[in-house]
Design a protein around this motif. Structure first.
Motif, PDB file in Angstrom:
ATOM      1  N   ALA A  80       0.835  -1.207   0.000  1.00 44.59           N
ATOM      2  CA  ALA A  80       0.000   0.000   0.000  1.00 44.59           C
ATOM      3  C   ALA A  80       0.868   1.254   0.000  1.00 44.59           C
ATOM      4  O   ALA A  80       0.561   2.230  -0.695  1.00 44.59           O
ATOM      5  N   LEU A  81       1.960   1.209   0.752  1.00 44.57           N
ATOM      6  CA  LEU A  81       2.873   2.361   0.771  1.00 44.57           C
ATOM      7  C   LEU A  81       3.403   2.633  -0.634  1.00 44.57           C
ATOM      8  O   LEU A  81       3.529   3.781  -1.070  1.00 44.57           O
ATOM      9  N   LEU A  82       3.707   1.545  -1.318  1.00 40.32           N
ATOM     10  CA  LEU A  82       4.203   1.667  -2.682  1.00 40.32           C
ATOM     11  C   LEU A  82       3.169   2.377  -3.561  1.00 40.32           C
ATOM     12  O   LEU A  82       3.491   3.311  -4.312  1.00 40.32           O
ATOM     13  N   TYR A  83       1.919   1.945  -3.433  1.00 37.67           N
ATOM     14  CA  TYR A  83       0.838   2.587  -4.191  1.00 37.67           C
ATOM     15  C   TYR A  83       0.755   4.066  -3.871  1.00 37.67           C
ATOM     16  O   TYR A  83       0.690   4.913  -4.762  1.00 37.67           O
ATOM     17  N   ILE A  84       0.745   4.376  -2.567  1.00 37.73           N
ATOM     18  CA  ILE A  84       0.578   5.778  -2.155  1.00 37.73           C
ATOM     19  C   ILE A  84       1.700   6.637  -2.718  1.00 37.73           C
ATOM     20  O   ILE A  84       1.459   7.725  -3.260  1.00 37.73           O
ATOM     21  N   GLY A  85       2.915   6.114  -2.615  1.00 33.69           N
ATOM     22  CA  GLY A  85       4.056   6.867  -3.133  1.00 33.69           C
ATOM     23  C   GLY A  85       3.933   7.133  -4.623  1.00 33.69           C
ATOM     24  O   GLY A  85       4.119   8.257  -5.090  1.00 33.69           O
ATOM     25  N   MET A  86       3.576   6.075  -5.342  1.00 38.29           N
ATOM     26  CA  MET A  86       3.485   6.221  -6.799  1.00 38.29           C
ATOM     27  C   MET A  86       2.389   7.219  -7.192  1.00 38.29           C
ATOM     28  O   MET A  86       2.590   8.079  -8.048  1.00 38.29           O
ATOM     29  N   ILE A  87       1.231   7.093  -6.525  1.00 39.82           N
ATOM     30  CA  ILE A  87       0.118   7.992  -6.864  1.00 39.82           C
ATOM     31  C   ILE A  87       0.480   9.437  -6.517  1.00 39.82           C
ATOM     32  O   ILE A  87       0.222  10.360  -7.304  1.00 39.82           O
ATOM     33  N   GLY A  88       1.103   9.626  -5.363  1.00 42.26           N
ATOM     34  CA  GLY A  88       1.506  10.976  -4.971  1.00 42.26           C
ATOM     35  C   GLY A  88       2.452  11.584  -5.995  1.00 42.26           C
ATOM     36  O   GLY A  88       2.311  12.743  -6.395  1.00 42.26           O
ATOM     37  N   PHE A  89       3.377  10.761  -6.453  1.00 41.61           N
ATOM     38  CA  PHE A  89       4.330  11.194  -7.472  1.00 41.61           C
ATOM     39  C   PHE A  89       3.610  11.588  -8.761  1.00 41.61           C
ATOM     40  O   PHE A  89       3.863  12.647  -9.344  1.00 41.61           O
ATOM     41  N   VAL A  90       2.676  10.728  -9.167  1.00 41.63           N
ATOM     42  CA  VAL A  90       1.940  11.002 -10.403  1.00 41.63           C
ATOM     43  C   VAL A  90       1.122  12.283 -10.274  1.00 41.63           C
ATOM     44  O   VAL A  90       1.104  13.116 -11.189  1.00 41.63           O
ATOM     45  N   LEU A  91       0.463  12.472  -9.125  1.00 43.73           N
ATOM     46  CA  LEU A  91      -0.346  13.686  -8.925  1.00 43.73           C
ATOM     47  C   LEU A  91       0.526  14.924  -9.045  1.00 43.73           C
ATOM     48  O   LEU A  91       0.169  15.895  -9.719  1.00 43.73           O
ATOM     49  N   ASP A  92       1.671  14.889  -8.388  1.00 43.71           N
ATOM     50  CA  ASP A  92       2.577  16.031  -8.408  1.00 43.71           C
ATOM     51  C   ASP A  92       3.003  16.353  -9.829  1.00 43.71           C
ATOM     52  O   ASP A  92       2.949  17.501 -10.278  1.00 43.71           O
ATOM     53  N   ARG A  93       3.391  15.311 -10.570  1.00 43.59           N
ATOM     54  CA  ARG A  93       3.844  15.524 -11.939  1.00 43.59           C
ATOM     55  C   ARG A  93       2.711  15.997 -12.844  1.00 43.59           C
ATOM     56  O   ARG A  93       2.909  16.809 -13.754  1.00 43.59           O
ATOM     57  N   LEU A  94       1.522  15.515 -12.550  1.00 42.47           N
ATOM     58  CA  LEU A  94       0.358  15.888 -13.359  1.00 42.47           C
ATOM     59  C   LEU A  94       0.082  17.390 -13.235  1.00 42.47           C
ATOM     60  O   LEU A  94      -0.068  18.098 -14.236  1.00 42.47           O
ATOM     61  N   VAL A  95       0.042  17.870 -11.982  1.00 43.72           N
ATOM     62  CA  VAL A  95      -0.214  19.301 -11.781  1.00 43.72           C
ATOM     63  C   VAL A  95       0.922  20.123 -12.377  1.00 43.72           C
ATOM     64  O   VAL A  95       0.694  21.150 -13.019  1.00 43.72           O
ATOM     65  N   ALA A  96       2.151  19.645 -12.209  1.00 40.35           N
ATOM     66  CA  ALA A  96       3.292  20.355 -12.784  1.00 40.35           C
ATOM     67  C   ALA A  96       3.169  20.427 -14.303  1.00 40.35           C
ATOM     68  O   ALA A  96       3.427  21.463 -14.917  1.00 40.35           O
ATOM     69  N   LEU A  97       2.737  19.335 -14.895  1.00 38.81           N
ATOM     70  CA  LEU A  97       2.599  19.283 -16.355  1.00 38.81           C
ATOM     71  C   LEU A  97       1.515  20.247 -16.835  1.00 38.81           C
ATOM     72  O   LEU A  97       1.728  21.022 -17.771  1.00 38.81           O
ATOM     73  N   ILE A  98       0.364  20.206 -16.150  1.00 38.78           N
ATOM     74  CA  ILE A  98      -0.721  21.128 -16.518  1.00 38.78           C
ATOM     75  C   ILE A  98      -0.218  22.560 -16.396  1.00 38.78           C
ATOM     76  O   ILE A  98      -0.437  23.392 -17.269  1.00 38.78           O
ATOM     77  N   GLY A  99       0.509  22.821 -15.310  1.00 41.77           N
ATOM     78  CA  GLY A  99       1.047  24.159 -15.104  1.00 41.77           C
ATOM     79  C   GLY A  99       1.963  24.579 -16.240  1.00 41.77           C
ATOM     80  O   GLY A  99       1.884  25.695 -16.734  1.00 41.77           O
ATOM     81  N   ARG A 100       2.818  23.652 -16.667  1.00 47.61           N
ATOM     82  CA  ARG A 100       3.746  23.987 -17.755  1.00 47.61           C
ATOM     83  C   ARG A 100       3.005  24.294 -19.042  1.00 47.61           C
ATOM     84  O   ARG A 100       3.348  25.230 -19.752  1.00 47.61           O
ATOM     85  N   VAL A 101       1.976  23.501 -19.315  1.00 49.69           N
ATOM     86  CA  VAL A 101       1.220  23.718 -20.548  1.00 49.69           C
ATOM     87  C   VAL A 101       0.473  25.049 -20.489  1.00 49.69           C
ATOM     88  O   VAL A 101       0.521  25.855 -21.418  1.00 49.69           O
ATOM     89  N   VAL A 102      -0.177  25.290 -19.335  1.00 49.44           N
ATOM     90  CA  VAL A 102      -1.004  26.493 -19.220  1.00 49.44           C
ATOM     91  C   VAL A 102      -0.159  27.758 -19.217  1.00 49.44           C
ATOM     92  O   VAL A 102      -0.526  28.768 -19.810  1.00 49.44           O
ATOM     93  N   THR A 103       0.987  27.731 -18.555  1.00 49.21           N
ATOM     94  CA  THR A 103       1.781  28.952 -18.413  1.00 49.21           C
ATOM     95  C   THR A 103       2.818  29.105 -19.511  1.00 49.21           C
ATOM     96  O   THR A 103       3.693  29.945 -19.418  1.00 49.21           O
ATOM     97  N   ARG A 104       2.702  28.308 -20.559  1.00 52.91           N
ATOM     98  CA  ARG A 104       3.727  28.347 -21.597  1.00 52.91           C
ATOM     99  C   ARG A 104       3.920  29.743 -22.151  1.00 52.91           C
ATOM    100  O   ARG A 104       5.013  30.168 -22.443  1.00 52.91           O
ATOM    101  N   GLY A 105       2.811  30.484 -22.295  1.00 52.33           N
ATOM    102  CA  GLY A 105       2.917  31.791 -22.938  1.00 52.33           C
ATOM    103  C   GLY A 105       3.191  32.933 -21.986  1.00 52.33           C
ATOM    104  O   GLY A 105       3.356  34.053 -22.422  1.00 52.33           O
TER     105      GLY A 105
END
Lengths: 264, 295
Positions: free
Chosen positions: B266-291
């Motif tokens: 379960a810890l493994l799952y939590i870590g992976m999901i947390g990582f994915v969430l962080d990267r997801l928001v970062a990615l959206i941020g990069r796309v949105v703030t590109r200009g």
């Protein structure tokens, strides 16, 4: 006759108990279609004067009338071309102009008309080819052209240019000065331009307003430039009237009102 | 011309004729493939080696019969099905970890989504008004240090139900960095953009949508990114206490029935999901703030 009338305008900035009087007793009347340059040393309050006309800053004393109405807030009838272009970096060139056009002509022009009007104004400054680019992708001179297009697109009663070419290299600046002269000849806008470049002031303006040094700066002298239009840079540079006007401005700036650093 | 030639002939004997060995160059596509492979090894190999080393150390350290915690081989033997079949359903309480994670993510989506909307709006008001800032900032600075779980009892008392309570805990945990970052972003909007808005006479709503949000977007997204990390921290903790179906409750349940291997998975799952969430928001941020970067 008087289109823009500035009467006994003064501006004092108050910061707590400290008060600094920047402008005092400014009187100036500008006719419709006239091109006026305002020149003075840095810190003399010429940008403050432009902001007062734009309505971005409130006058402390006196009043400003444009076409019979008092100026007390900013508005698209006094469009400003800012010193550093002030384009919104997240919008394309087209969208930057479109934002202004949509806001000003929402009620009076249809969507298609607004679209055409944006392109028309980009054509005026020869920037239609870059319509889909973002400000970061075009040169400084091009950005300033777009800034002019955005201001023109508002169909302002008076176009205010705040040292629009100050940050550009000499060649680009010359190109843009020619563009502004051409637009002025074509549309007959009333224009007020702040500058610290003597040649720019003489070449472009019908009248040059020379400001004394601050604090409490005021208009020192107003010079009419008797050069016929259209003016051509190279021919004008040899014209005795041009040279005389240039000399008069230089004399004002460097003999009678020399810039004193200690003044501030 | 002759002088140049002379110089050349004089200089030439001093330096031995350069022997340029033409290495056989691979065709372009192969070279590109080779470069990609090299980059990949440079990035993937170090974490892989680290992981293997850690697993070996773990295996060796916990292999004795007396160790309190299971070694990796034991974890695999006991809980491999949790990893291999995340979406099985064997009854209402016996479901795959994938389902549990989705349940937790749903709560996070509600709480975090609400925090994002409210946080950006409140941050915008605070950034615009000096007096609001002076009034609320000290309060927010105190409240943001309250740990997520400390909010739980009071929200249980207020909502009388575990589900909205868990969502509220997410909300109250994630909102502070969003408010504070948005306010900072709005305060830093260049005066030029404000002047443009004033000349155009943009109204409050137009100013918010057309100028404020895009201009402050880089700040807003850094707040959102901190917020999403915090809400994932908070949901696991909150679920351990409130029960239900989420991944947090799964850990608590596994602890109560001494299934330590399950907890580790379960810890493994939590870590992976947390990582994915962080990267997801970062990615959206990069796309949105590109200009929005000033050129």
């Amino acid at each position: 006759m008087s289109y823009l009338k500035i009467s006994r305008v003064g501006k004092t900035f108050a910061n707590g108990a400290r008060r600094s009087e920047v402008l005092r007793d400014i009187d100036l009347t500008i006719a419709k279609g006239e091109f006026v340059s305002i020149i003075g040393h840095s810190g003399c309050g010429k940008s403050t004067l432009l902001n007062l006309i734009a309505g971005l800053t409130e006058v402390t004393t006196g009043g400003i009338l444009l076409d019979g109405r008092e100026v007390n807030a900013p508005g698209p009838d006094r469009a400003v071309v800012f010193q550093n272009h002030s384009l919104l970096p997240w919008l394309t060139v087209y969208d930057n102009v479109r934002l202004a056009v949509d806001k000003v002509f929402r009620a009076t022009k249809s969507r298609a008309e607004r679209h055409d009007w944006v392109l028309h104004n980009l054509d005026l400054v020869q920037m239609r080819h870059a319509a889909d680019k973002r400000p970061a992708e075009i040169s400084g001179g091009m950005r300033q052209r777009v800034g002019i297009a955005r201001a023109l697109a508002m169909e302002p009663k008076v176009l205010l240019l705040d040292e629009p070419f100050g940050a550009l290299d000499a060649l680009t600046r010359a190109h843009l000065q020619d563009a502004v002269m051409e637009i002025h000849a074509r549309l007959g806008n009333t224009m007020i331009m702040i500058t610290h470049d003597v040649d720019e002031a003489v070449l472009l303006a019908d009248r040059i307003v020379m400001m004394t040094n601050g604090p409490a700066a005021t208009i020192g002298e107003v010079l009419t430039v008797p050069l016929p239009r259209p003016r051509e840079r190279i021919a004008a540079a040899g014209d005795p009237a041009y040279l005389k006007a240039r000399q008069a401005v230089l004399r004002f700036l460097y003999e009678r009102h020399r810039f004193v650093e200690a003044a501030e | 011309m002759s002088a140049v030639v002379k110089l050349k002939t004089q200089g030439a004997p001093a330096a031995p004729a350069a022997t340029v060995a033409h290495l056989p160059l691979a065709p372009a596509p192969f070279r590109r493939a080779a470069r990609i492979a090299r980059d990949l090894t440079a990035r993937v190999l170090p974490p892989l080696v680290t992981l293997v080393l850690l697993l070996v150390v773990w295996q060796v350290a916990f292999s004795g019969g007396t160790s309190a915690l299971p070694a990796p081989s034991v974890v695999w033997a006991e809980s491999a099905d949790l990893l291999l079949h995340p979406f099985y359903v064997h009854g209402t309480q016996d479901i795959g970890l994938g389902w549990r994670v989705l349940t937790s993510l749903e709560r996070v989506a509600y709480g975090y989504g609400l925090a994002a909307v409210v946080g950006v709006l409140v941050g915008a008001v605070l950034g615009q008004s000096v007096w609001m800032m002076r009034g609320f900032d000290p309060l927010f600075q105190v409240l943001r240090t309250v740990p997520p779980l400390a909010w739980l009892p009071i929200s249980l008392a207020a909502f009388m139900d575990s589900r909205p309570s868990a969502i509220f805990v997410i909300f109250i945990t994630a909102i502070w960095p969003i408010i504070i970052n948005t306010a900072a972003g709005v305060r830093n909007i260049p005066q030029d953009y404000r002047n443009v808005a004033r000349v155009l006479r943009l109204n409050q709503v137009e100013f918010f949508v057309r100028i404020m949000v895009p201009a402050a977007a880089p700040y807003i997204f850094s707040g959102l990114r901190i917020g999403v990390g915090l809400s994932w921290l908070a949901i696991v903790a909150a679920e351990m206490l409130t029960g239900g179906v989420g991944i947090g409750f799964f850990i608590w349940d596994a602890w109560n029935s001494s299934r330590l291997s399950d907890i580790i998975v379960a810890l493994l799952y939590i870590g992976m999901i947390g990582f994915v969430l962080d990267r997801l928001v970062a990615l959206i941020g990069r796309v949105v703030t590109r200009g929005t970067a000033e050129g």
